[in-house]
Design an enzyme around this catalytic site. Structure first.
Site, mmCIF file in Angstrom:
data_model
loop_
_atom_site.group_PDB
_atom_site.id
_atom_site.type_symbol
_atom_site.label_atom_id
_atom_site.label_comp_id
_atom_site.label_asym_id
_atom_site.label_seq_id
_atom_site.Cartn_x
_atom_site.Cartn_y
_atom_site.Cartn_z
ATOM 1 N N ARG A 120 0.807 -1.236 0.000
ATOM 2 C CA ARG A 120 0.000 0.000 0.000
ATOM 3 C C ARG A 120 0.831 1.273 0.000
ATOM 4 O O ARG A 120 0.355 2.331 0.413
ATOM 5 C CB ARG A 120 -0.980 0.016 1.173
ATOM 6 N N LYS A 142 2.193 10.642 -12.344
ATOM 7 C CA LYS A 142 1.278 9.733 -13.023
ATOM 8 C C LYS A 142 1.982 8.407 -13.236
ATOM 9 O O LYS A 142 3.050 8.361 -13.843
ATOM 10 C CB LYS A 142 0.867 10.309 -14.380
ATOM 11 N N GLU A 184 7.488 15.800 -26.861
ATOM 12 C CA GLU A 184 6.888 16.333 -25.634
ATOM 13 C C GLU A 184 7.414 17.747 -25.338
ATOM 14 O O GLU A 184 6.688 18.574 -24.789
ATOM 15 C CB GLU A 184 7.150 15.395 -24.443
ATOM 16 N N LYS A 226 5.827 21.870 -16.695
ATOM 17 C CA LYS A 226 5.050 20.746 -16.178
ATOM 18 C C LYS A 226 4.838 20.886 -14.675
ATOM 19 O O LYS A 226 3.727 20.684 -14.174
ATOM 20 C CB LYS A 226 5.739 19.419 -16.476
ATOM 21 N N GLU A 236 -5.509 16.132 -12.037
ATOM 22 C CA GLU A 236 -6.120 16.346 -13.352
ATOM 23 C C GLU A 236 -7.622 16.580 -13.261
ATOM 24 O O GLU A 236 -8.420 15.942 -13.938
ATOM 25 C CB GLU A 236 -5.795 15.158 -14.276
ATOM 26 N N ARG A 240 -4.495 20.355 -15.772
ATOM 27 C CA ARG A 240 -3.503 19.331 -16.110
ATOM 28 C C ARG A 240 -3.868 18.567 -17.372
ATOM 29 O O ARG A 240 -2.991 18.043 -18.066
ATOM 30 C CB ARG A 240 -3.325 18.358 -14.934
ATOM 31 N N ASN A 244 -2.232 16.802 -22.120
ATOM 32 C CA ASN A 244 -2.536 15.702 -23.039
ATOM 33 C C ASN A 244 -2.698 16.170 -24.487
ATOM 34 O O ASN A 244 -3.204 15.414 -25.319
ATOM 35 C CB ASN A 244 -3.803 14.974 -22.580
ATOM 36 N N HIS A 247 -2.437 13.773 -27.304
ATOM 37 C CA HIS A 247 -2.439 12.425 -26.724
ATOM 38 C C HIS A 247 -3.726 11.646 -27.003
ATOM 39 O O HIS A 247 -3.701 10.423 -27.008
ATOM 40 C CB HIS A 247 -2.198 12.489 -25.211
ATOM 41 N N HIS A 251 -2.757 8.290 -28.383
ATOM 42 C CA HIS A 251 -3.053 7.006 -27.738
ATOM 43 C C HIS A 251 -3.812 6.090 -28.694
ATOM 44 O O HIS A 251 -3.610 4.876 -28.695
ATOM 45 C CB HIS A 251 -3.861 7.220 -26.466
ATOM 46 N N HIS A 264 5.885 6.314 -28.242
ATOM 47 C CA HIS A 264 4.868 7.220 -27.707
ATOM 48 C C HIS A 264 5.048 8.638 -28.260
ATOM 49 O O HIS A 264 4.088 9.271 -28.705
ATOM 50 C CB HIS A 264 4.960 7.221 -26.172
#
Lengths: 365, 365
Positions: A120, A142, A184, A226, A236, A240, A244, A247, A251, A264
């Protein structure tokens, strides 16, 4: 060495940027609650850098568990994640162990997610070895693995205790990976800083040539942007999501071609070109702006044409996006160069024009 | 209906306790950010209660995705967890979906962990259907799955938006499960409230007979104590570890016999007897105290003898415990009835005496 500080409501952590940081255990030691780490890396990075880091740590009295995973986005799965858990549990690693991610975005995302889940919540440090990971994925917490039905669908927000962005590690990076990282970098310029965009137009060759001063500036400026956005909106809920840009399309390209076919950064590059086209359809960007974006992306060694996935398939793939709300895909678009906005009500006909337009080409296969 | 409130630094949520709460969609609706839920349950609970909940929600205009998993601790694995993700992604469930756990501790822990990870954090409600889940696992945000090398090793701290403890659901619970739940109720009394312990001695038959008033008091008092401890120490940096009274031995029993052979509550019961014996070795508990504890546990229909796992095997299994720090197993012991303490320096000879003493018996097989 330059140091940025990412301040969040519950925690804050330093991001060190510079040369020859891998041996700087003095930077790492203050962040280890117990003298035990697991270094998670992959088959490409391990022969280059694992021994340097492991020796430096062991000489300082730190017990190291190396975990070497197969390289590639297609291995960002539960199977690899479980190999980290197996190694930790076989070594009876305690909850306070520190997991060090030594690798690119895939290693960083998986190691961070493993740290988030191990008992955890274990401790976690990022040492990104690719340009893309240094400017983007290592900062902001993330973490995730992929699911066959969508990229980064299973994960957590979980912050590292420190990020060590060692520019020396980029010397061994293939040209294609430098370009992918530049995608990026260009993203930050497009979404929030048109002066940075103009700087990139001037310095794109220096960056591809890995000139130190240019890299230092580009990495620092990217992380700065960032960190500022993440500090404002860690989970997000709002701004935020602008990170993306490119993206949602990107994606879909990665999932549509199969994870790992395109890097990517390459998918994001082609995705940003489509986002620019969609922004032009709304009259926000001029043809000239779109051309500048296309030129810069092309000069960075990146694709400016997306593969033709078929309109229905595009939409099906994009409907899995994490930004979807109440059934509507939310796109990050450009109001102008240097200013991104979230748009939820893109109509089908406009989207179809982009998905069947000049910037989409039949797949080479 | 009685309502307790669990206040944490980042969030607060209500815990409703009462009869016939399953149809009370008015309690659920305010906690759904979008009108879509996944009801995660198991093959035992689904035929009894799924339709009631699903119909009530659908009549209120909520789309429901039912996910029915196999029943049992041995299914608290990645395989079951992934079935939740598959169902969510096949239904294109959005990030803001609410996962409702309708089941016992296994379903609650897995559903909570799935919610923690799905798109990095979906919404989550607990409707515990066993006494054990109502008094313990549904409250406090510990979620996890098991790993072959240890119980609850992979998980997250992730809080529900609401807990609905419907005592009516206990009517269909097997006697063995009622007893298993009473183990955790007895745990609260032992670790923090000797007056509650004396009350339990008086009312243990009423509880096993499922008398409403007795159950209401025992569930309420247990949740109250848990909520108070969790509010003080959500991430188990300190006092929350006391809630693991009996669990270091208990987890070893569960892992040693194979998950599912004993119910969790049964293993905790035998574990609490060993913790009492260890406390007696330190002169903290009298023989009479140990006898009272043994009688109450026996009268609750629970085992007072642990299976003989072999001393070396016991220690190996316990060394995986999440409370281990710098190699030392930390036991939760009793200074007196109603007062637990964490002890890290238990010496081997004392531990060996307990592990080979009267309260350990050869396994029946």
């Amino acid at each position: 060495m330059q140091t940025l500080d990412l301040a969040l409501p519950d925690t804050r952590y330093p991001i060190h940027i510079g040369r020859d940081l891998l041996k700087r255990v003095d930077l790492i030691l203050p962040h280890l609650p117990v003298p035990q780490v697991a270094i998670v890396t992959n088959t490409t990075v391990a022969p280059l850098y694992l021994a340097t880091l492991q020796n430096a740590l062991e000489n300082a009295g730190i017990a190291c568990i190396p975990v070497i995973l197969p390289d590639g986005e297609e291995h960002k799965t539960w199977v690899s994640l479980n190999r980290i858990f197996d190694a930790l549990l076989e070594a009876r690693a305690e909850r306070k162990i520190t997991l060090i991610a030594l690798g690119g975005g895939v290693i960083g995302d998986m190691t961070g997610f493993a740290a988030a889940c191990y008992q955890r919540g274990a401790n976690f440090i990022q040492i990104p070895t690719t340009l893309l990971a240094q400017v983007d994925s290592s900062v902001g917490g993330k973490t995730a693995i992929n699911h066959p039905l969508g990229k980064n669908m299973i994960g957590a927000f979980y912050q590292p205790r420190m990020v060590l962005a060692d520019l020396s590690l980029l010397e061994t990076l293939p040209d294609r990976e430098i370009s992918a990282g530049l995608a990026e970098v260009i993203k930050y310029a497009l979404l929030g800083d048109d002066a940075f965009f103009a700087w990139l137009e001037e310095h794109i060759d220096a960056l591809r040539g890995r000139e130190h001063d240019a890299l230092l500036y580009a990495v620092r400026r990217s992380i700065e942007m960032k960190a500022e956005i993440v500090a404002e909106d860690e989970r997000e809920q709002g701004r935020r999501a602008l990170l993306n840009l490119g993206h949602t399309f990107g994606h879909a390209i990665e999932a549509g071609l199969g994870f790992g076919a395109w890097l990517h950064g390459e998918a994001v590059a082609a995705g940003m070109v489509l986002a620019a086209e969609l922004s032009r359809e709304y009259g926000w960007l001029s043809q000239q702006d779109c051309n500048r974006i296309g030129y810069l992306i092309e000069n960075a060694g990146l694709p400016v044409h997306a593969p033709d996935l078929g309109v229905a398939n595009w939409k099906s793939l994009m409907s899995h996006d994490k930004k979807v709300e109440q059934g509507a895909i939310r796109f990050v678009l450009l109001e102008r160069l240097g200013r991104a906005v979230l748009k939820g009500d893109v109509d089908d006909r406009t989207l179809d024009r982009v998905l069947t337009g000049d910037r989409v080409r039949p797949c080479a296969g």
